[in-house]
Write a protein that holds these residues in place. Structure first.
Motif, PDB file in Angstrom:
ATOM      1  N   ARG A   1      -1.564 -11.654   0.452  1.00 50.59           N
ATOM      2  CA  ARG A   1      -1.783 -10.237   0.764  1.00 50.59           C
ATOM      3  C   ARG A   1      -0.474  -9.458   0.706  1.00 50.59           C
ATOM      4  N   ARG A   2       0.567 -10.083   1.216  1.00 50.84           N
ATOM      5  CA  ARG A   2       1.855  -9.386   1.213  1.00 50.84           C
ATOM      6  C   ARG A   2       2.354  -9.165  -0.204  1.00 50.84           C
TER       7      ARG A   2
ATOM      8  N   ALA B   1       0.533  -6.406  -1.847  1.00 51.04           N
ATOM      9  CA  ALA B   1       0.871  -5.083  -1.298  1.00 51.04           C
ATOM     10  C   ALA B   1       2.087  -4.476  -1.970  1.00 51.04           C
ATOM     11  N   VAL B   2       2.815  -5.275  -2.721  1.00 53.19           N
ATOM     12  CA  VAL B   2       3.993  -4.766  -3.428  1.00 53.19           C
ATOM     13  C   VAL B   2       3.600  -3.809  -4.543  1.00 53.19           C
TER      14      VAL B   2
ATOM     15  N   GLY C   1       0.479   1.943  -5.362  1.00 60.54           N
ATOM     16  CA  GLY C   1      -0.884   2.466  -5.260  1.00 60.54           C
ATOM     17  C   GLY C   1      -1.785   1.636  -4.379  1.00 60.54           C
ATOM     18  N   VAL C   2      -1.294   0.491  -3.918  1.00 61.46           N
ATOM     19  CA  VAL C   2      -2.125  -0.334  -3.064  1.00 61.46           C
ATOM     20  C   VAL C   2      -2.101   0.236  -1.663  1.00 61.46           C
ATOM     21  N   GLY C   3      -3.270   0.417  -1.069  1.00 59.40           N
ATOM     22  CA  GLY C   3      -3.357   1.006   0.257  1.00 59.40           C
ATOM     23  C   GLY C   3      -2.912   0.026   1.317  1.00 59.40           C
ATOM     24  N   ASP C   4      -2.759   0.560   2.511  1.00 62.72           N
ATOM     25  CA  ASP C   4      -2.337  -0.266   3.627  1.00 62.72           C
ATOM     26  C   ASP C   4      -3.473  -1.101   4.146  1.00 62.72           C
ATOM     27  N   GLU C   5      -3.074  -2.186   4.743  1.00 61.36           N
ATOM     28  CA  GLU C   5      -4.057  -3.011   5.429  1.00 61.36           C
ATOM     29  C   GLU C   5      -4.764  -2.202   6.501  1.00 61.36           C
ATOM     30  N   ASP C   6      -4.011  -1.361   7.175  1.00 57.01           N
ATOM     31  CA  ASP C   6      -4.599  -0.631   8.290  1.00 57.01           C
ATOM     32  C   ASP C   6      -5.545   0.458   7.822  1.00 57.01           C
ATOM     33  N   GLU C   7      -5.472   0.806   6.547  1.00 58.40           N
ATOM     34  CA  GLU C   7      -6.417   1.806   6.055  1.00 58.40           C
ATOM     35  C   GLU C   7      -7.836   1.257   6.099  1.00 58.40           C
TER      36      GLU C   7
ATOM     37  N   GLU D   1      -8.769  -0.906   8.256  1.00 56.92           N
ATOM     38  CA  GLU D   1      -9.086  -1.257   9.627  1.00 56.92           C
ATOM     39  C   GLU D   1      -8.461  -0.220  10.546  1.00 56.92           C
ATOM     40  N   PRO D   2      -9.054   0.961  10.590  1.00 62.54           N
ATOM     41  CA  PRO D   2      -8.411   2.070  11.277  1.00 62.54           C
ATOM     42  C   PRO D   2      -8.382   1.879  12.789  1.00 62.54           C
TER      43      PRO D   2
END
Lengths: 288, 235
Positions: B215-216, B219-220, B223-229, B231-232
């Protein structure tokens, strides 16, 4: 007699000056705590082109960590190591390349806690006792296990003063806030700092409200109000213009401390250009 | 005296009917056995009338949770009339796109999480229309296969396969594979393997360090969104 009076007067003046000097010196004494989600040192790719000086990815020799000489490492040196007031660095996502042990070695700091799910505390003058880890409740069945790390950090080279430093990286739910504040309050009446990527977009949201309800203060809000201070996230699909930082989710909260300043780094630049990390770092200064 | 208005009305009704039907007709997607569970026997039945292929497949995606890769624009816009099933999802998608000379294949190992649509007259998935901006993908030497896992990527001369990143692989090999794949994020095959590790299709547990590493690494990508997006905050 005259001579004696003169000597007494001069002595009194010297003592007064010394007291004033010491007082003034004490008034200017401060220490800083820095925090950064270092994103493993991978860097964040962009679409704007140009030469970033590193290749975002998992190659520790070519990415932003660059075996300790890439832009992320150089920023850690300039913003943390070279600022002697910084006594602790809390890190998130400190895996793979930019690990706590490598960062500690880079900075020449005295100690680092163990890393739990990417979270750690690295201290310039070392720890006054053992560090401690508390596992937080998971926000959902599929959510990651998150933790809070605590360490008693010396704030001076004489190792005479201590601040309780807490570091965490939340998923961002209310249960985490509740469990975290219970941990924080075990050290009531001591100077305490909590820093981390809390993944919460507003200080008034329930997870952080659970902490501020116990009279903890958000450093940014106190000094700059409730707007600005964005720390995340470079080069994703959000932000304006696209790719810009757009939310403040890295926080510095404190209690039994007096905050003086808070600043950011890695928060400027062209959206869309490769960045050394997808978060900005923060440095918060407290009266010593 | 009344012939002209009636005639005009009839012509209008005939002319408007297909548009009205196309705009208003809902797309029914029925799952036999509930929401799609990878590897399970669930069947899908779709009823749609005159709707574009892309809209039908989007409805199927929403109902099943399975990603269906982008279609060529001319196919995506083509209207279809379909009332089939219940069929396994892959066969359903093939049935939807086959009239356009396309077939759907799996691009994963073991569990159905994504369908890739390819022209039927090509031999390699390298000519497939891939996800979003990655189309068209670079050529690959692999043969397309309906059921057989085909995920593999060659990085710096080394082939990495699904088993290299799965739970059976030694942790050191998993990490080596993921880090190597992370150095080839411009290669869709490498990204597909990383995605399989990250989202669990490779069989890694949620808290497996290799899964987090994948996953990390992903994420590099810009345009890849955040993990927290995804899971708000509950706040």
């Amino acid at each position: 007699m005259k001579r004696t009076h003169g000597s007494v007067a001069r002595g009194a003046f010297a003592v007064t000056a010394l007291v004033m000097l010491l007082g003034a010196s004490d008034a200017f004494a401060s220490f800083k705590i820095a925090h950064w989600n270092v994103q493993s040192g991978f860097g964040k790719g962009g679409w704007a082109g140009g030469n970033a000086g590193f290749t975002p990815g998992s190659d520790c020799s070519r990415n932003a960590w660059g075996n300790g000489s890439g832009p992320l490492a150089r920023t850690l040196v300039s913003r943390v190591k070279d600022d002697k007031a910084v006594v602790a660095l809390t890190v998130n996502e400190a895996w793979t390349c930019a690990t706590p042990s490598r960062i500690r070695s880079l900075l020449g700091f005295a100690a680092a806690t163990k890393e739990v799910n990417g979270v750690a505390i690295i201290a310039r003058h070392g720890f006054a006792g053992n560090s401690e880890v508390v596992a937080l409740p998971k926000c959902s069945g599929g959510a990651e296990q998150r933790y809070v790390v605590r360490a008693p950090v010396y704030t001076d080279s004489a190792r005479s003063k201590v601040v309780q430093v807490f570091a965490t990286h939340w998923t961002g739910c209310a249960a985490e806030g509740k469990a975290t504040v219970e941990f924080l309050q075990r050290y009531a009446y001591q100077p305490r700092s909590l820093t981390g990527d809390l993944n919460v977009k507003s200080v008034s949201d329930a997870p952080i409200a659970a902490i501020t309800a116990k009279n903890w203060t958000d450093a940014w809000s106190k000094l700059h109000g409730k707007s600005g201070g964005q720390t995340a996230t470079w080069n994703n699909s959000y932000g304006s213009p696209r790719g810009n930082l757009y939310k403040r989710i890295d926080y510095a909260l404190f209690k039994t401390l007096k905050v003086r300043s808070i600043s950011r780094f890695n928060h400027t630049g062209e959206p869309g250009a490769a960045k050394m990390a997808d978060h900005a770092g923060i440095v918060v200064e407290y009266d010593d | 005296m009344t012939t002209r208005p009636v005639l005009l009305g009839l012509i209008g009704a005939v002319a408007l009917a297909p548009c009205a039907a196309a705009a208003a007709a809902p797309i029914h997607v029925e799952l036999q056995g509930g929401r799609w569970s990878p590897g399970g026997p669930e069947l899908v039945r779709v009823r749609a009338d005159g709707r574009p292929v892309a809209a039908v497949l989007a409805a199927v995606e929403r109902a099943t949770g399975v990603t269906i890769d982008a279609l060529p624009p001319d196919v995506a816009a083509a209207p279809v009339t379909i009332d089939v099933g219940p069929l396994p999802l892959d066969r359903l998608v093939r049935q939807l796109v086959r009239p356009h000379g396309l077939a759907a294949i799996y691009d994963h190992g073991g569990r159905l999480a994504r369908l890739v649509v390819v022209p039927t007259d090509v031999e390699t998935p390298g000519e497939a229309w891939q996800v979003g901006a990655r189309a068209p993908a670079e050529a690959s030497s692999r043969e397309p296969s309906m059921r057989e896992p085909s995920m593999q990527a060659r990085v710096d001369g080394t082939w990495w396969r699904l088993e290299d990143i799965g739970p059976e692989a030694p942790p050191a090999r998993r990490e080596a594979a993921l880090l190597a794949l992370g150095g080839a994020l411009d290669d869709p095959d490498a990204v597909a393997l990383l995605e399989a590790a990250a989202d669990g299709r490779a069989g890694l547990a949620e808290d497996d360090p290799a899964r987090r590493l994948a996953r990390r690494i992903l994420a590099v990508r810009p345009g890849v969104g955040d993990e927290d997006e995804a899971e708000p905050s509950e706040g």
